[in-house]
Design a protein around this motif. Structure first.
Motif, PDB file in Angstrom:
ATOM      1  N   GLY A  72      -7.389  -1.225  -1.164  1.00  0.00           N
ATOM      2  CA  GLY A  72      -7.089  -1.569   0.222  1.00  0.00           C
ATOM      3  C   GLY A  72      -7.720  -2.887   0.614  1.00  0.00           C
ATOM      4  O   GLY A  72      -7.086  -3.739   1.243  1.00  0.00           O
TER       5      GLY A  72
ATOM      6  N   LEU B  33       0.814  -1.212   0.000  1.00  0.00           N
ATOM      7  CA  LEU B  33       0.000   0.000   0.000  1.00  0.00           C
ATOM      8  C   LEU B  33       0.847   1.261   0.000  1.00  0.00           C
ATOM      9  O   LEU B  33       0.543   2.231  -0.699  1.00  0.00           O
ATOM     10  CB  LEU B  33      -0.950   0.006   1.202  1.00  0.00           C
TER      11      LEU B  33
ATOM     12  N   ILE C 202      -7.418   4.777   6.067  1.00  0.00           N
ATOM     13  CA  ILE C 202      -7.713   3.632   5.203  1.00  0.00           C
ATOM     14  C   ILE C 202      -6.637   2.567   5.370  1.00  0.00           C
ATOM     15  O   ILE C 202      -6.929   1.367   5.451  1.00  0.00           O
ATOM     16  CB  ILE C 202      -7.801   4.060   3.727  1.00  0.00           C
ATOM     17  N   SER C 203      -5.384   2.996   5.448  1.00  0.00           N
ATOM     18  CA  SER C 203      -4.289   2.045   5.630  1.00  0.00           C
ATOM     19  C   SER C 203      -4.432   1.297   6.948  1.00  0.00           C
ATOM     20  O   SER C 203      -4.260   0.077   7.012  1.00  0.00           O
ATOM     21  CB  SER C 203      -2.946   2.774   5.595  1.00  0.00           C
TER      22      SER C 203
ATOM     23  N   VAL D 188      -2.470   3.751  -1.299  1.00  0.00           N
ATOM     24  CA  VAL D 188      -3.327   4.230  -0.212  1.00  0.00           C
ATOM     25  C   VAL D 188      -2.434   4.879   0.833  1.00  0.00           C
ATOM     26  O   VAL D 188      -1.811   4.186   1.637  1.00  0.00           O
ATOM     27  CB  VAL D 188      -4.133   3.076   0.432  1.00  0.00           C
TER      28      VAL D 188
ATOM     29  N   LYS E 264      -9.212   3.499  -4.416  1.00  0.00           N
ATOM     30  CA  LYS E 264      -8.372   3.316  -3.239  1.00  0.00           C
ATOM     31  C   LYS E 264      -9.046   2.398  -2.226  1.00  0.00           C
ATOM     32  O   LYS E 264      -8.396   1.535  -1.614  1.00  0.00           O
ATOM     33  CB  LYS E 264      -8.054   4.669  -2.601  1.00  0.00           C
TER      34      LYS E 264
ATOM     35  N   VAL F 158     -10.602  10.311  -0.972  1.00  0.00           N
ATOM     36  CA  VAL F 158     -10.562   8.848  -0.914  1.00  0.00           C
ATOM     37  C   VAL F 158     -11.486   8.317  -2.000  1.00  0.00           C
ATOM     38  O   VAL F 158     -12.700   8.419  -1.911  1.00  0.00           O
ATOM     39  CB  VAL F 158     -10.997   8.317   0.469  1.00  0.00           C
TER      40      VAL F 158
ATOM     41  N   ASP G 290      -3.719   7.456   2.732  1.00  0.00           N
ATOM     42  CA  ASP G 290      -4.572   7.958   3.794  1.00  0.00           C
ATOM     43  C   ASP G 290      -4.366   7.052   5.007  1.00  0.00           C
ATOM     44  O   ASP G 290      -4.648   5.853   4.941  1.00  0.00           O
ATOM     45  CB  ASP G 290      -6.040   7.924   3.353  1.00  0.00           C
TER      46      ASP G 290
END
Length: 276
Positions: A108, A43, A54-55, A49, A104, A100, A51
């Motif tokens: 994820g 990621l 989100i990660s 990704v 993405k 986002v 952010d």
């Protein structure tokens, strides 16, 4: 090459300790850590990704999947976990002012499911029984044997005989001769694995099926390697990480295993090569 050998000297005994000497709960813990590192690598190295929310959600999902498999893949626990994941992901997306994207969010989820679920093959293999006889411990190393020996023989055969490029755009150093060497090497090593099972553990062995494990395992391992190379080339990176000297990241070392392990599990389920 020296760095690769040193990593193997450290990691191979560690794998044996986790698989055979530690309490059963250590295996999902180890796969949880491995999965979280691998998902983080893909990621963040790709910039796919970045952010942190989100990660973080993706890493938590990747970390709990091996435990779902360990407890028997309870449908309700998995349903609650995945529901909560998507609920929170969309809460983050709604509050992100369109930064986002759906791409993405999908990426994820894709990696946080693919990597840990396929690696959790080792948990499922460890629990295999033949009647009332636990036989999984005799199979558990097989995906690693098929994948790693295919990688090693492909490397050596490519260095010694490689002339015809296999996939120039994805992996310039890979050759047809190397691929053939990996294919043959995996078959030989899986057959030797069968010999050890027969004469070391007095098991009945179907050598034709062990050859099949090696052949198909090598093909799928090389596809797995090229698949993750496809991702790296698309994002212009050489390696996913640098945690393993000479190899790159965890994902660079286990990319072939991620594809090989579930295939070997399927083959063992429907075409078991060992008997008692």
């Amino acid at each position: 090459m020296v760095k690769r050998i040193l990593v193997a000297v450290v990691c191979v005994p560690l794998i044996f300790v986790v698989f055979f000497l530690c309490p059963p709960i250590v295996l999902p813990i180890a796969l949880c850590l491995l999965s979280v590192v691998a998902v983080h690598e893909v990621l963040w190295s790709t910039g796919f990704v970045k952010d942190p929310r989100i990660s973080a959600l993706s890493l938590v999902l990747a970390g709990v999947i091996p435990f779902w498999v360990y407890i028997g893949e309870g449908e309700r626990s998995a349903l609650m976990g995945i529901f909560l994941y998507f609920l929170l992901v969309f809460v983050v997306a709604i509050s992100s002012h369109y930064t986002v994207t759906v791409e993405k969010m999908g990426g994820g989820f894709f990696f946080s499911m693919l990597i840990p679920y396929f690696l959790s093959t080792f948990i499922r293999l460890n629990g295999l029984t033949l009647g009332e006889v636990p036989i999984g411990k005799y199979y558990i190393l097989l995906p690693l044997v098929a994948a790693f020996t295919s990688d090693a023989f492909a490397l050596f055969a490519g260095m010694a005989f490689g002339k015809h490029k296999l996939a120039t755009e994805l992996s310039p150093k890979k050759t047809v001769e190397g691929a053939i060497g990996g294919f043959v090497g995996a078959i030989i090593c899986c057959l030797l694995y069968g010999v050890v099972m027969q004469y070391g553990f007095s098991l009945k062995v179907n050598y034709l099926l062990f050859a099949l494990y090696g052949a198909l395992g090598s093909v799928v391992s090389q596809i797995g390697d090229l698949s993750f190379s496809y991702i790296k080339r698309q994002y212009g990176i050489k390696d996913f990480g640098n945690i393993l000297p000479g190899h790159g990241g965890v994902l660079d070392r286990f990319d072939s295993v991620i594809f090989c392990a579930p295939l070997i599990e399927i083959l063992i389920t429907y075409l078991p090569a060992l008997g008692v």
